[in-house]
Structures are given as C-alpha cells and as structure tokens.
Write a protein that holds these residues in place. Structure first.
Motif, mmCIF file in Angstrom:
data_model
loop_
_atom_site.group_PDB
_atom_site.id
_atom_site.type_symbol
_atom_site.label_atom_id
_atom_site.label_comp_id
_atom_site.label_asym_id
_atom_site.label_seq_id
_atom_site.Cartn_x
_atom_site.Cartn_y
_atom_site.Cartn_z
ATOM 1 N N LEU A 72 0.835 -1.201 0.000
ATOM 2 C CA LEU A 72 0.000 0.000 0.000
ATOM 3 C C LEU A 72 0.872 1.255 0.000
ATOM 4 O O LEU A 72 0.598 2.215 -0.740
ATOM 5 N N ALA A 73 1.927 1.250 0.804
ATOM 6 C CA ALA A 73 2.845 2.395 0.841
ATOM 7 C C ALA A 73 3.557 2.577 -0.499
ATOM 8 O O ALA A 73 3.761 3.707 -0.960
ATOM 9 N N VAL A 74 3.936 1.477 -1.141
ATOM 10 C CA VAL A 74 4.570 1.551 -2.461
ATOM 11 C C VAL A 74 3.605 2.155 -3.490
ATOM 12 O O VAL A 74 3.989 2.986 -4.327
ATOM 13 N N ALA A 75 2.336 1.731 -3.427
ATOM 14 C CA ALA A 75 1.326 2.274 -4.341
ATOM 15 C C ALA A 75 1.172 3.776 -4.139
ATOM 16 O O ALA A 75 1.058 4.537 -5.111
ATOM 17 N N ASP A 76 1.166 4.216 -2.891
ATOM 18 C CA ASP A 76 1.040 5.648 -2.610
ATOM 19 C C ASP A 76 2.222 6.428 -3.172
ATOM 20 O O ASP A 76 2.055 7.479 -3.794
ATOM 21 N N LEU A 77 3.426 5.907 -2.963
ATOM 22 C CA LEU A 77 4.619 6.608 -3.444
ATOM 23 C C LEU A 77 4.672 6.659 -4.972
ATOM 24 O O LEU A 77 5.170 7.629 -5.551
ATOM 25 N N SER A 78 4.148 5.617 -5.619
ATOM 26 C CA SER A 78 4.160 5.599 -7.087
ATOM 27 C C SER A 78 3.313 6.717 -7.672
ATOM 28 O O SER A 78 3.568 7.184 -8.791
ATOM 29 N N TYR A 79 2.304 7.144 -6.934
ATOM 30 C CA TYR A 79 1.459 8.235 -7.413
ATOM 31 C C TYR A 79 1.971 9.588 -6.928
ATOM 32 O O TYR A 79 1.872 10.596 -7.636
ATOM 33 N N VAL A 80 2.532 9.616 -5.729
ATOM 34 C CA VAL A 80 3.030 10.867 -5.161
ATOM 35 C C VAL A 80 4.053 11.526 -6.081
ATOM 36 O O VAL A 80 4.091 12.760 -6.209
ATOM 37 N N ILE A 81 4.866 10.724 -6.758
ATOM 38 C CA ILE A 81 5.951 11.288 -7.564
ATOM 39 C C ILE A 81 5.457 12.111 -8.748
ATOM 40 O O ILE A 81 6.214 12.934 -9.287
ATOM 41 N N ILE A 82 4.194 11.917 -9.155
ATOM 42 C CA ILE A 82 3.712 12.698 -10.298
ATOM 43 C C ILE A 82 2.832 13.880 -9.859
ATOM 44 O O ILE A 82 2.350 14.635 -10.708
ATOM 45 N N LEU A 83 2.631 14.064 -8.561
ATOM 46 C CA LEU A 83 1.822 15.192 -8.095
ATOM 47 C C LEU A 83 2.421 16.551 -8.469
ATOM 48 O O LEU A 83 1.669 17.484 -8.769
ATOM 49 N N PRO A 84 3.757 16.722 -8.469
ATOM 50 C CA PRO A 84 4.300 18.011 -8.929
ATOM 51 C C PRO A 84 3.913 18.334 -10.369
ATOM 52 O O PRO A 84 3.754 19.515 -10.722
ATOM 53 N N LEU A 85 3.743 17.308 -11.201
ATOM 54 C CA LEU A 85 3.312 17.556 -12.577
ATOM 55 C C LEU A 85 1.882 18.081 -12.607
ATOM 56 O O LEU A 85 1.562 19.000 -13.374
ATOM 57 N N ARG A 86 1.030 17.509 -11.773
ATOM 58 C CA ARG A 86 -0.358 17.983 -11.712
ATOM 59 C C ARG A 86 -0.412 19.397 -11.150
ATOM 60 O O ARG A 86 -1.209 20.226 -11.611
ATOM 61 N N ALA A 87 0.427 19.683 -10.161
ATOM 62 C CA ALA A 87 0.462 21.032 -9.593
ATOM 63 C C ALA A 87 0.897 22.041 -10.658
ATOM 64 O O ALA A 87 0.301 23.123 -10.788
#
Length: 340
Positions: A72-87
């Motif tokens: 679950l933590a790995v899944a969260d981190l896999s998405y977190v890394i692209i949040l700066p692109l969305r921002a």
C-alpha cells in the motif's frame, strides 16, 4: 477497470462539441488545486517514505497484514511522484508543458494507485477478519507466502488493466494550450459505468463486510480488553474514512458526470458544476497517500514504538525495534495488545 482505460479517448470532442458550454478553469481554481497538490506531495512523500523505512528496519518474518501495508505504501509513493506535474498543470493555467509521455504516465499512475490502494485495503480487512473472527482456523492460510502471491497478482491485474493508457494518445490542443486529457477530461461514456462498478464495488463491499463482522465479533465479546477494543474500532473507522473521503466521492461524481454531462436537457451551469465536482473529487483521491500512514501510526503499537525510538533516541536504539504484524491482531490475546 479495463474499460475505464479504453474510454479515455482523444476525446474532448464530446465535451467541447457543446457549443454554448466551453470548459473554463478559473485562475482561483487552478491556484487552489496547484497548492493543494504541492501540500499533499510533501505530506504523502514524507509519511510513506518514513513508513517504508520503518518497515525495512523491523526484524523477523512479516505477517500478511504487514506485507499488504508495505505494498500500500509503495502504491502511494508511485502516485506521489507525479503530483508536482499535476500542480504545475494547474499553476500554469491548465497548460500541460511536459509532453505526451508524461501525460500518459500521470494517468496510468493515477488509476494504478487508486485501484491498487482499494484492493490492498480490502486485503488488510480480510486478513483482520480472519485473525479476529477465525483466529485458530485461519492459521494455515494467514502466511507471508500467500500474502506475497496475492499482492503481486493484484499488481499484475491492475497494471495490465491500466496499460492501454500508456499506448493511447492523451494530449490535445484546446484554445491554444496543450491539455492532458487524463486530468479531468475523460470521455463521458456510459460504458465507463461498468468499469467503475467492477473496479470500486467489490473491494469496497469486501472491506465494509469484513469490518462489520469484526465489529459484531468484538461486540459479542472477545478476549480483547475494552481499551484494545476501542483501539480496534478506531482503526476500522480510519480505514472506512479513507474510503468515504478519498474514493467514494470520486466514483459517485464520475457516475453522475457520465450520466448527466451530455444529456440534452442539462444546462451549462449544471455541466460546469459536474466538471468542477469531477476535478474536486479527483483531487481528493490523492489524500489517501496522506491518510494511509495514519493507519500505521494509530493502528499499530509496534509501528508507534519504532517511531518513538527513532525520534526519542530510546536507550535501546533502533535494534530494539520489534518485528511482526504492524496492524494485525495476533493469535493470542497477549500479542493482540500490540496490534490495535
């Protein structure tokens, strides 16, 4: 899940074909969304990175719940890394400056994270149900080997289901700017309703059912002390809160959007509201990355113990960190104390 991906087409045609209802993203909205993603990025990155670090420093064999939480933590981190692109997308006024491939990856990781998280939370709920309600009979099947098999099977299922996003054109020129069609521009096709139901309903109902059965078991009486029962109920409440805040609004909003956006009798104001709701609930899904670490913190005594040793520099040092089930109830009432 498969048809969710196939319905994200080059797209915008149906939405922009509405002559009198252009899609307009205000400066205030884009600024708020951009700042929101930046805040979530830092919180989720730090929380999940710390969780994985603690997991890696715990000794001994892992329990099934522990393994599911690691994934679950790995899944969260896999998405977190692209949040700066969305921002960046929002802070530049709805313009996507990164090109085609990052747009595809952003959409791919969005869905992979969401549905992997849903199913791993369901796996944790199933493991808790077996440990609490069928503690003795489940000993043979609650093994780390089986948890690894289930986890990698789920990764394979979700990855294959979302893979079409990586080979489908996902950017378009609209009013002189480049938009990433994965960000709130999905095609409003009714076929996607089937995908929403198949992807969301089974894990949600499984999690809800398991926790209701656990609550009934605790209410009827168990070997857990009253204080430990309260901790168990708080953990259950936190998991359900993640579903209600992060995932349920998005799927309800998407269903409403699909059913109503292209209806001929829908006004421009209503369409504008549906689009805004779609954007808002889509952003809420990433909050699970900030809330999941709270499950480890408040639902696992051993996780808290390791965290306290890390920050308080306990005299026993990190080598004294205990191993085992971060979130579970062990097969005896004594070990159950450290699991809720």
């Amino acid at each position: 899940m498969e048809s969710v991906t196939t319905e994200l087409s080059s797209l915008l045609t149906n939405q922009s074909s509405s002559k009198s209802c252009p899609t307009v993203d205000t400066t205030v909205e884009n600024t708020l969304f951009g700042c929101f993603y930046i805040l979530v990025f830092f919180l989720a990155l730090n929380g999940n990175s710390l969780a994985l670090w603690i997991f890696s420093h715990q000794r001994g064999s892992s329990s099934p719940a522990n393994i599911f939480l690691i994934h679950l933590a790995v899944a969260d981190l896999s998405y977190v890394i692209i949040l700066p692109l969305r921002a960046t997308y929002h802070l530049t006024g709805g313009h996507w400056p990164f090109g085609e491939v990052p747009c595809r990856v952003a959409g791919f990781l969005f869905y992979v994270n969401m549905y992997a998280s849903l199913y791993f939370l369901a796996c944790v709920a199933g493991d808790r149900y077996l440990a609490v309600v069928h503690a003795v009979r489940s000993l043979k099947i609650r093994r780390a080997r089986y948890a690894h098999i289930i986890s990698f099977s789920l990764w394979a299922l979700v990855t294959v289901s979302m893979a079409p996003l990586l080979v489908t054109h996902q950017t378009a020129e609209v009013d002189g700017v480049t938009v990433c069609l994965q960000l709130y521009r999905e095609k409003a096709s009714r076929k996607a309703l089937i995908s929403l139901a198949v992807a969301f309903t089974p894990p949600f109902l499984a999690t809800l059912s398991c926790y209701l059965l656990i609550i009934c078991s605790l209410h009827r009486g168990s070997r857990l002390e009253p204080a430990l029962k309260l901790k168990a109920l708080r953990t259950i409440g936190l998991v359900m809160l993640i579903y209600v805040v992060c995932f349920l609004p998005y799927h309800m909003s998407r269903a409403t959007f699909i059913l109503g956006y292209n209806h001929p009798d829908v006004s421009c104001k209503t369409r504008r509201g549906l689009s805004l709701a779609n954007r808002l609930t889509s952003s809420l899904t990433c909050l699970n990355g900030t809330l999941d670490p709270l499950i480890y913190l408040f639902g696992a005594e051993k996780f808290r113990g390791t965290l306290m040793r890390l920050f308080c520099k306990d005299s026993t040092g990190m080598s004294g960190a205990t191993s085992g089930d971060l979130k579970g109830t062990h097969e005896s009432s004594v070990s159950a104390k450290s699991e809720f």
